[in-house]
Design a protein around this motif. Structure first.
Motif, PDB file in Angstrom:
ATOM      1  N   LEU A   1       0.830  -1.198   0.000  1.00 58.57           N
ATOM      2  CA  LEU A   1       0.000   0.000   0.000  1.00 58.57           C
ATOM      3  C   LEU A   1       0.871   1.257   0.000  1.00 58.57           C
ATOM      4  O   LEU A   1       0.614   2.208  -0.749  1.00 58.57           O
ATOM      5  CB  LEU A   1      -0.924  -0.004   1.221  1.00 58.57           C
ATOM      6  N   SER A   2       1.907   1.251   0.834  1.00 58.39           N
ATOM      7  CA  SER A   2       2.825   2.400   0.892  1.00 58.39           C
ATOM      8  C   SER A   2       3.509   2.631  -0.450  1.00 58.39           C
ATOM      9  O   SER A   2       3.595   3.764  -0.935  1.00 58.39           O
ATOM     10  CB  SER A   2       3.870   2.163   1.986  1.00 58.39           C
ATOM     11  N   THR A   3       4.003   1.547  -1.055  1.00 62.67           N
ATOM     12  CA  THR A   3       4.725   1.666  -2.325  1.00 62.67           C
ATOM     13  C   THR A   3       3.805   2.175  -3.434  1.00 62.67           C
ATOM     14  O   THR A   3       4.182   3.071  -4.205  1.00 62.67           O
ATOM     15  CB  THR A   3       5.311   0.296  -2.727  1.00 62.67           C
ATOM     16  N   MET A   4       2.591   1.619  -3.518  1.00 65.42           N
ATOM     17  CA  MET A   4       1.658   2.027  -4.571  1.00 65.42           C
ATOM     18  C   MET A   4       1.181   3.463  -4.383  1.00 65.42           C
ATOM     19  O   MET A   4       1.127   4.240  -5.336  1.00 65.42           O
ATOM     20  CB  MET A   4       0.445   1.082  -4.581  1.00 65.42           C
TER      21      MET A   4
ATOM     22  N   VAL B   1      -0.460   6.094  -7.403  1.00 66.81           N
ATOM     23  CA  VAL B   1      -1.542   5.232  -7.889  1.00 66.81           C
ATOM     24  C   VAL B   1      -2.779   5.487  -7.031  1.00 66.81           C
ATOM     25  O   VAL B   1      -2.702   5.490  -5.806  1.00 66.81           O
ATOM     26  CB  VAL B   1      -1.138   3.746  -7.808  1.00 66.81           C
ATOM     27  N   PRO B   2      -3.951   5.727  -7.647  1.00 64.06           N
ATOM     28  CA  PRO B   2      -5.186   5.962  -6.872  1.00 64.06           C
ATOM     29  C   PRO B   2      -5.462   4.803  -5.918  1.00 64.06           C
ATOM     30  O   PRO B   2      -5.165   3.645  -6.218  1.00 64.06           O
ATOM     31  CB  PRO B   2      -6.268   6.054  -7.957  1.00 64.06           C
ATOM     32  N   LEU B   3      -6.073   5.128  -4.767  1.00 63.74           N
ATOM     33  CA  LEU B   3      -6.241   4.147  -3.695  1.00 63.74           C
ATOM     34  C   LEU B   3      -7.028   2.918  -4.147  1.00 63.74           C
ATOM     35  O   LEU B   3      -6.621   1.777  -3.857  1.00 63.74           O
ATOM     36  CB  LEU B   3      -6.931   4.804  -2.496  1.00 63.74           C
ATOM     37  N   VAL B   4      -8.149   3.130  -4.847  1.00 66.44           N
ATOM     38  CA  VAL B   4      -8.971   1.990  -5.272  1.00 66.44           C
ATOM     39  C   VAL B   4      -8.179   1.078  -6.201  1.00 66.44           C
ATOM     40  O   VAL B   4      -8.201  -0.153  -6.064  1.00 66.44           O
ATOM     41  CB  VAL B   4     -10.260   2.480  -5.972  1.00 66.44           C
TER      42      VAL B   4
ATOM     43  N   ASN C   1      -6.113  -3.266  16.058  1.00 64.93           N
ATOM     44  CA  ASN C   1      -6.549  -1.877  16.250  1.00 64.93           C
ATOM     45  C   ASN C   1      -5.414  -0.884  16.003  1.00 64.93           C
ATOM     46  O   ASN C   1      -5.638   0.208  15.472  1.00 64.93           O
ATOM     47  CB  ASN C   1      -7.100  -1.713  17.665  1.00 64.93           C
ATOM     48  N   MET C   2      -4.177  -1.267  16.384  1.00 66.36           N
ATOM     49  CA  MET C   2      -3.045  -0.357  16.185  1.00 66.36           C
ATOM     50  C   MET C   2      -2.843  -0.021  14.714  1.00 66.36           C
ATOM     51  O   MET C   2      -2.608   1.133  14.337  1.00 66.36           O
ATOM     52  CB  MET C   2      -1.760  -0.989  16.744  1.00 66.36           C
ATOM     53  N   VAL C   3      -2.973  -1.036  13.854  1.00 68.12           N
ATOM     54  CA  VAL C   3      -2.798  -0.820  12.418  1.00 68.12           C
ATOM     55  C   VAL C   3      -3.888   0.103  11.887  1.00 68.12           C
ATOM     56  O   VAL C   3      -3.621   1.042  11.124  1.00 68.12           O
ATOM     57  CB  VAL C   3      -2.832  -2.172  11.663  1.00 68.12           C
ATOM     58  N   ILE C   4      -5.124  -0.143  12.309  1.00 71.31           N
ATOM     59  CA  ILE C   4      -6.256   0.669  11.845  1.00 71.31           C
ATOM     60  C   ILE C   4      -6.079   2.123  12.267  1.00 71.31           C
ATOM     61  O   ILE C   4      -6.322   3.046  11.477  1.00 71.31           O
ATOM     62  CB  ILE C   4      -7.579   0.089  12.394  1.00 71.31           C
ATOM     63  N   GLN C   5      -5.633   2.329  13.508  1.00 72.94           N
ATOM     64  CA  GLN C   5      -5.465   3.703  14.005  1.00 72.94           C
ATOM     65  C   GLN C   5      -4.340   4.435  13.273  1.00 72.94           C
ATOM     66  O   GLN C   5      -4.460   5.629  12.960  1.00 72.94           O
ATOM     67  CB  GLN C   5      -5.190   3.683  15.515  1.00 72.94           C
ATOM     68  N   MET C   6      -3.258   3.727  12.971  1.00 75.63           N
ATOM     69  CA  MET C   6      -2.155   4.365  12.242  1.00 75.63           C
ATOM     70  C   MET C   6      -2.578   4.713  10.809  1.00 75.63           C
ATOM     71  O   MET C   6      -2.211   5.775  10.287  1.00 75.63           O
ATOM     72  CB  MET C   6      -0.933   3.446  12.223  1.00 75.63           C
ATOM     73  N   ILE C   7      -3.356   3.841  10.179  1.00 77.30           N
ATOM     74  CA  ILE C   7      -3.866   4.142   8.839  1.00 77.30           C
ATOM     75  C   ILE C   7      -4.826   5.329   8.907  1.00 77.30           C
ATOM     76  O   ILE C   7      -4.831   6.202   8.019  1.00 77.30           O
ATOM     77  CB  ILE C   7      -4.574   2.904   8.245  1.00 77.30           C
ATOM     78  N   ALA C   8      -5.641   5.399   9.967  1.00 70.39           N
ATOM     79  CA  ALA C   8      -6.570   6.521  10.142  1.00 70.39           C
ATOM     80  C   ALA C   8      -5.816   7.841  10.263  1.00 70.39           C
ATOM     81  O   ALA C   8      -6.190   8.849   9.653  1.00 70.39           O
ATOM     82  CB  ALA C   8      -7.432   6.292  11.383  1.00 70.39           C
ATOM     83  N   VAL C   9      -4.730   7.829  11.035  1.00 71.88           N
ATOM     84  CA  VAL C   9      -3.893   9.034  11.172  1.00 71.88           C
ATOM     85  C   VAL C   9      -3.304   9.418   9.818  1.00 71.88           C
ATOM     86  O   VAL C   9      -3.257  10.601   9.452  1.00 71.88           O
ATOM     87  CB  VAL C   9      -2.772   8.792  12.203  1.00 71.88           C
TER      88      VAL C   9
ATOM     89  N   SER D   1      -4.027  12.996   7.945  1.00 73.12           N
ATOM     90  CA  SER D   1      -2.894  13.920   7.773  1.00 73.12           C
ATOM     91  C   SER D   1      -2.388  13.969   6.338  1.00 73.12           C
ATOM     92  O   SER D   1      -1.469  14.737   6.037  1.00 73.12           O
ATOM     93  CB  SER D   1      -1.758  13.523   8.712  1.00 73.12           C
ATOM     94  N   GLY D   2      -2.945  13.140   5.457  1.00 76.48           N
ATOM     95  CA  GLY D   2      -2.482  13.122   4.064  1.00 76.48           C
ATOM     96  C   GLY D   2      -1.136  12.454   3.890  1.00 76.48           C
ATOM     97  O   GLY D   2      -0.425  12.725   2.915  1.00 76.48           O
ATOM     98  N   SER D   3      -0.777  11.598   4.842  1.00 78.80           N
ATOM     99  CA  SER D   3       0.516  10.897   4.762  1.00 78.80           C
ATOM    100  C   SER D   3       0.304   9.382   4.869  1.00 78.80           C
ATOM    101  O   SER D   3       0.974   8.708   5.641  1.00 78.80           O
ATOM    102  CB  SER D   3       1.450  11.377   5.880  1.00 78.80           C
ATOM    103  N   LEU D   4      -0.639   8.888   4.077  1.00 76.62           N
ATOM    104  CA  LEU D   4      -0.975   7.464   4.131  1.00 76.62           C
ATOM    105  C   LEU D   4       0.213   6.589   3.760  1.00 76.62           C
ATOM    106  O   LEU D   4       0.415   5.526   4.362  1.00 76.62           O
ATOM    107  CB  LEU D   4      -2.149   7.173   3.188  1.00 76.62           C
ATOM    108  N   ASP D   5       1.007   7.045   2.785  1.00 79.87           N
ATOM    109  CA  ASP D   5       2.169   6.242   2.369  1.00 79.87           C
ATOM    110  C   ASP D   5       3.188   6.130   3.492  1.00 79.87           C
ATOM    111  O   ASP D   5       3.748   5.056   3.739  1.00 79.87           O
ATOM    112  CB  ASP D   5       2.806   6.826   1.108  1.00 79.87           C
ATOM    113  N   GLU D   6       3.431   7.229   4.228  1.00 83.60           N
ATOM    114  CA  GLU D   6       4.420   7.216   5.311  1.00 83.60           C
ATOM    115  C   GLU D   6       3.946   6.350   6.479  1.00 83.60           C
ATOM    116  O   GLU D   6       4.723   5.567   7.040  1.00 83.60           O
ATOM    117  CB  GLU D   6       4.684   8.640   5.799  1.00 83.60           C
TER     118      GLU D   6
END
Length: 406
Positions: free
Chosen positions: A280-283, A288-291, A335-343, A347-352
């Protein structure tokens, strides 16, 4: 047709002089000697000797592994970053590769690129080695004019995912090998050693202990009907792997069972999450659009349960659902993974944030595999002791019994 011709090329060794008069030599893949001469002339080389490389006993039987593709990605990215033109980079990487099959593949792609195809288009002709994720990232790099940057990301992605796979395989290979050796040793004892004790016990003129009798009966069965057992076991293994490879429902069942297995299950779950986050981070960082990215992410998780879950997430995200909510609905992510993806989404930093999740879980898998190896060693020794020690004790029980009577 051009691709098929390139794949059938043969290696030629040549010697000659360059534009400065220096003697040089090398190796090229071409359909015939005339094609080699034409290629050398384009490079400004005057050939003095050209000969076809001998095939050798094991030549042509080499296999392309995911590790070869990872190394190729890194080499190509390094050369493009150094300013070497794409076609020349393919020539250098291809001719310098020790794997004959990989060499043919690289030079076949080079021939397509020379013929005017885009790199992504040339790679897409070889789906066995370059999946949709690889092709999509290269295409994004070509369109953005940052091919070397995207190839660096592909190389890093391939190296990290292969490292996880190798780590898990290594942890499972050692106990499997030891158990196979234990099984072989047990069969040898039953076929060759137990009969010698059986002949010895015939002169005792007394009833044998039940455990000893059981082992002797087992030895008789292995010697007389062992071939039937071997055929049944071999057939069972063949049937299992045949349907595992071709039946998606069976793979789905096995993957689901593997995730629930004690000790190994949590490691496989963490590995799938690490691959999900890394892909996900690499794409996403490639633009590349999320979908569209989730389509490639699904196939990269390495587990059908997670693949189905990510495809479900893709459908939900396509209808306007947030990625965080879609992940929660699958019930596959901590839950930790979900919360980090939510952040990352907010914040517009999904790849990071995805990269940080991947780093965390990759390290977690490394530690878990190391712990698994430490845990399995005493268990394997216990199994070996029970198998071999049990046979030895069974054979000496009558001797101990005689000694106590005397």
């Amino acid at each position: 047709m051009a691709n098929a011709t390139a794949i059938s090329n043969s290696p030629f060794l040549w010697e000659g002089t360059d534009r400065k008069g220096n003697k040089i030599k090398g190796k090229s893949m071409a359909a015939d000697e005339a094609a080699v001469r034409a290629d050398l002339r384009r490079q400004g080389v005057v050939p003095s000797r050209i000969r076809k490389q001998s095939s050798g006993l094991f030549k042509g039987k080499s296999k392309i592994t995911p590790g070869d593709i990872a190394i190729f990605s890194r080499q190509l990215a390094t050369m493009l970053a150094a300013g070497i033109p794409l076609v020349q980079a393919f020539e250098i990487v291809g001719n310098g590769h020790e794997n004959a099959a990989m060499q043919k593949l690289i030079l076949a792609i080079k021939a397509d690129v020379e013929g005017g195809s885009a790199l992504a288009e040339a790679l897409a002709k070889h789906p066995l080695y370059f999946d949709d994720l690889f092709v999509n990232l290269v295409e994004a790099g070509e369109q953005a004019g940052a091919l070397e940057t995207l190839l660096e990301k592909v190389a890093t992605y391939k190296e990290k995912t292969e490292a996880i796979k190798k780590k898990i395989k290594k942890a499972l290979t050692y106990p499997a090998a030891v158990l196979v050796v234990a099984f072989v040793v047990t069969i040898i004892l039953l076929i060759f050693v137990i009969p010698a004790f059986e002949d010895l016990f015939k002169g005792f003129g007394a009833d044998l202990p039940a455990f000893t009798r059981m082992v002797i009966d087992l030895s008789l069965f292995v010697r007389n009907q062992g071939w039937i057992l071997a055929i049944l076991i071999g057939g069972a293994f063949y049937t299992f792997f045949y349907f595992k490879k071709r039946s998606r429902p069976m793979r789905h069942f096995l993957d689901r069972v593997a995730l629930k297995a004690p000790i190994l299950g949590p490691i496989l779950q963490k590995a799938s999450i690490a691959r999900y986050a890394r892909t996900l981070s690499t794409m996403f960082s490639a633009g590349v659009p999320l979908v569209e990215a989730l389509d490639s992410v699904a196939g990269a998780t390495g587990n059908i349960v997670y693949e189905i879950g990510v495809l479900q997430m893709k459908d939900e995200v396509a209808t306007g659902q947030r990625l965080q909510q879609a992940m929660e609905n699958t019930d596959l992510f901590p839950n930790m993974v979900i919360q980090m993806i939510a952040v990352g989404e907010e914040s517009g930093s999904l790849d990071e944030m995805s990269a940080k999740v991947a780093d965390f879980y990759e390290e977690d898998v490394d530690n878990a595999v190391d712990n698994l190896s430490s845990l399995l060693e005493p268990m394997i020794m216990a199994i070996l002791g029970i198998l071999v020690g049990g046979l030895v004790v069974a054979m000496y029980l009558p001797i101990f019994k005689m000694g106590s009577v005397i």
